[in-house]
Design a protein around this motif. Structure first.
Motif, PDB file in Angstrom:
ATOM      1  N   UNK A  49       0.805  -1.280   0.083  1.00  0.00           N
ATOM      2  CA  UNK A  49      -0.066   0.210  -0.042  1.00  0.00           C
ATOM      3  C   UNK A  49       0.697   1.016   0.055  1.00  0.00           C
ATOM      4  N   UNK A  50       1.883   1.147   0.721  1.00  0.00           N
ATOM      5  CA  UNK A  50       2.821   2.268   0.821  1.00  0.00           C
ATOM      6  C   UNK A  50       3.413   2.533  -0.351  1.00  0.00           C
ATOM      7  N   UNK A  51       4.246   1.526  -1.105  1.00  0.00           N
ATOM      8  CA  UNK A  51       4.833   1.556  -2.492  1.00  0.00           C
ATOM      9  C   UNK A  51       3.835   2.101  -3.491  1.00  0.00           C
ATOM     10  N   UNK A  52       2.574   1.476  -3.393  1.00  0.00           N
ATOM     11  CA  UNK A  52       1.707   2.085  -4.542  1.00  0.00           C
ATOM     12  C   UNK A  52       1.248   3.610  -4.312  1.00  0.00           C
ATOM     13  N   UNK A  53       1.358   4.037  -3.033  1.00  0.00           N
ATOM     14  CA  UNK A  53       0.905   5.376  -3.092  1.00  0.00           C
ATOM     15  C   UNK A  53       2.274   6.471  -3.285  1.00  0.00           C
ATOM     16  N   UNK A  54       3.178   5.863  -2.969  1.00  0.00           N
ATOM     17  CA  UNK A  54       4.382   6.813  -3.130  1.00  0.00           C
ATOM     18  C   UNK A  54       4.978   6.627  -4.382  1.00  0.00           C
ATOM     19  N   UNK A  55       4.821   5.595  -5.087  1.00  0.00           N
ATOM     20  CA  UNK A  55       5.490   5.655  -6.427  1.00  0.00           C
ATOM     21  C   UNK A  55       4.299   5.999  -7.519  1.00  0.00           C
ATOM     22  N   UNK A  56       3.373   6.389  -7.162  1.00  0.00           N
ATOM     23  CA  UNK A  56       2.338   6.843  -8.169  1.00  0.00           C
ATOM     24  C   UNK A  56       2.590   7.998  -8.622  1.00  0.00           C
ATOM     25  N   UNK A  57       2.112   8.353  -9.971  1.00  0.00           N
ATOM     26  CA  UNK A  57       2.562   9.928 -10.372  1.00  0.00           C
ATOM     27  C   UNK A  57       2.021  10.854  -9.315  1.00  0.00           C
ATOM     28  N   UNK A  58       2.807  11.847  -9.170  1.00  0.00           N
ATOM     29  CA  UNK A  58       2.618  13.058  -8.424  1.00  0.00           C
ATOM     30  C   UNK A  58       3.547  14.189  -8.861  1.00  0.00           C
ATOM     31  N   UNK A  59       3.919  14.994  -8.047  1.00  0.00           N
ATOM     32  CA  UNK A  59       4.837  15.801  -8.258  1.00  0.00           C
ATOM     33  C   UNK A  59       6.327  15.567  -9.065  1.00  0.00           C
ATOM     34  N   UNK A  60       6.665  14.454  -8.587  1.00  0.00           N
ATOM     35  CA  UNK A  60       7.789  13.608  -9.469  1.00  0.00           C
ATOM     36  C   UNK A  60       7.122  12.764 -10.473  1.00  0.00           C
ATOM     37  N   UNK A  61       7.510  12.907 -11.642  1.00  0.00           N
ATOM     38  CA  UNK A  61       6.998  11.887 -12.644  1.00  0.00           C
ATOM     39  C   UNK A  61       7.675  10.552 -12.253  1.00  0.00           C
ATOM     40  N   UNK A  62       7.138   9.239 -12.810  1.00  0.00           N
ATOM     41  CA  UNK A  62       7.523   7.974 -12.480  1.00  0.00           C
ATOM     42  C   UNK A  62       8.843   7.551 -12.608  1.00  0.00           C
ATOM     43  N   UNK A  63       9.518   8.295 -13.910  1.00  0.00           N
ATOM     44  CA  UNK A  63      10.729   7.794 -13.871  1.00  0.00           C
ATOM     45  C   UNK A  63      11.940   8.451 -12.935  1.00  0.00           C
ATOM     46  N   UNK A  64      11.651   9.590 -12.589  1.00  0.00           N
ATOM     47  CA  UNK A  64      12.360  10.241 -11.663  1.00  0.00           C
ATOM     48  C   UNK A  64      12.158   9.457 -10.177  1.00  0.00           C
ATOM     49  N   UNK A  65      11.211   8.945 -10.013  1.00  0.00           N
ATOM     50  CA  UNK A  65      11.071   8.239  -8.897  1.00  0.00           C
ATOM     51  C   UNK A  65      11.792   6.977  -8.573  1.00  0.00           C
ATOM     52  N   UNK A  66      11.840   6.490 -10.106  1.00  0.00           N
ATOM     53  CA  UNK A  66      12.637   5.184 -10.161  1.00  0.00           C
ATOM     54  C   UNK A  66      14.327   5.470 -10.095  1.00  0.00           C
ATOM     55  N   UNK A  67      14.606   6.463 -10.570  1.00  0.00           N
ATOM     56  CA  UNK A  67      16.003   6.914 -10.641  1.00  0.00           C
ATOM     57  C   UNK A  67      16.362   7.319  -8.940  1.00  0.00           C
ATOM     58  N   UNK A  68      15.421   7.731  -8.168  1.00  0.00           N
ATOM     59  CA  UNK A  68      15.828   8.089  -6.931  1.00  0.00           C
ATOM     60  C   UNK A  68      15.817   6.781  -6.237  1.00  0.00           C
ATOM     61  N   UNK A  69      14.930   5.959  -6.528  1.00  0.00           N
ATOM     62  CA  UNK A  69      15.005   4.422  -5.811  1.00  0.00           C
ATOM     63  C   UNK A  69      16.254   3.569  -6.250  1.00  0.00           C
ATOM     64  N   UNK A  70      16.829   3.853  -7.432  1.00  0.00           N
ATOM     65  CA  UNK A  70      17.965   3.251  -7.555  1.00  0.00           C
ATOM     66  C   UNK A  70      19.056   3.895  -7.079  1.00  0.00           C
ATOM     67  N   UNK A  92      10.274   2.441 -18.189  1.00  0.00           N
ATOM     68  CA  UNK A  92       9.770   4.096 -18.347  1.00  0.00           C
ATOM     69  C   UNK A  92      10.519   4.953 -19.215  1.00  0.00           C
ATOM     70  N   UNK A  93      11.456   4.153 -19.804  1.00  0.00           N
ATOM     71  CA  UNK A  93      12.208   5.137 -20.871  1.00  0.00           C
ATOM     72  C   UNK A  93      13.722   5.546 -20.297  1.00  0.00           C
ATOM     73  N   UNK A  94      14.246   5.122 -19.200  1.00  0.00           N
ATOM     74  CA  UNK A  94      15.818   5.212 -18.746  1.00  0.00           C
ATOM     75  C   UNK A  94      16.619   4.683 -20.055  1.00  0.00           C
ATOM     76  N   UNK A  95      17.720   5.604 -20.516  1.00  0.00           N
ATOM     77  CA  UNK A  95      18.493   5.120 -21.282  1.00  0.00           C
ATOM     78  C   UNK A  95      19.712   4.863 -20.646  1.00  0.00           C
ATOM     79  N   UNK A  96      20.467   3.951 -21.343  1.00  0.00           N
ATOM     80  CA  UNK A  96      21.872   3.583 -20.916  1.00  0.00           C
ATOM     81  C   UNK A  96      22.761   4.875 -20.447  1.00  0.00           C
ATOM     82  N   UNK A  97      22.710   5.789 -21.179  1.00  0.00           N
ATOM     83  CA  UNK A  97      23.466   6.870 -20.818  1.00  0.00           C
ATOM     84  C   UNK A  97      22.907   7.650 -19.571  1.00  0.00           C
ATOM     85  N   UNK A  98      21.706   7.727 -19.348  1.00  0.00           N
ATOM     86  CA  UNK A  98      21.140   8.300 -18.137  1.00  0.00           C
ATOM     87  C   UNK A  98      21.481   7.154 -16.983  1.00  0.00           C
TER      88      UNK A  98
END
Length: 131
Positions: A49-70, A92-98
């Protein structure tokens, strides 16, 4: 290592969470992290429930949230989380360069953090001022 609770051995409470995971992620499988947490259904449900809420789209886009998680996962040395969130970021579109640039930022941030802690660097007054 914790036992992995497969769907065919899961309680109704665990199956309900598994079904929500699959529906939310639009997938037909549940990954091992959730199967391990299923050893304690209240934790499984709470974390999902927490992951579902925190990782949902919000002020940060989904890719940015994944990058922070990494970044946090690399810093915490969680190989499982690095692998799963890198896969999710790629989807979600992250490239190898990113990814390479992200890893460089993580490396330098960890180094400079340790140096600042080791030297006991006081925070500049300017950084504390509200604007």
């Amino acid at each position: 290592m914790a036992a992995l609770i497969e769907e065919n051995a899961a309680s109704a409470e665990v199956l309900a969470v598994y079904e929500d995971i699959k529906a939310t992620r639009k997938t037909d499988w549940v990954n091992n992290f959730w199967k391990a947490l299923a050893n304690h259904p209240p934790t499984l449900k709470r974390i999902w429930e927490t992951i579902k809420q925190v990782m949902a789209p919000g002020a940060l886009d989904p890719l940015t949230k994944e990058l922070v998680y990494i970044a946090v996962s690399v810093t915490n040395n969680c190989n499982y989380c690095i692998a799963s969130h890198t896969a999710s970021a790629r989807a979600k579109g992250m490239t190898e360069e990113q990814l390479a640039e992200l890893l460089a930022v993580i490396g330098v941030a960890n180094e400079t953090n340790r140096l600042a802690v080791g030297y006991g660097v006081p925070v500049d007054e300017r950084f504390l001022a509200a604007e």
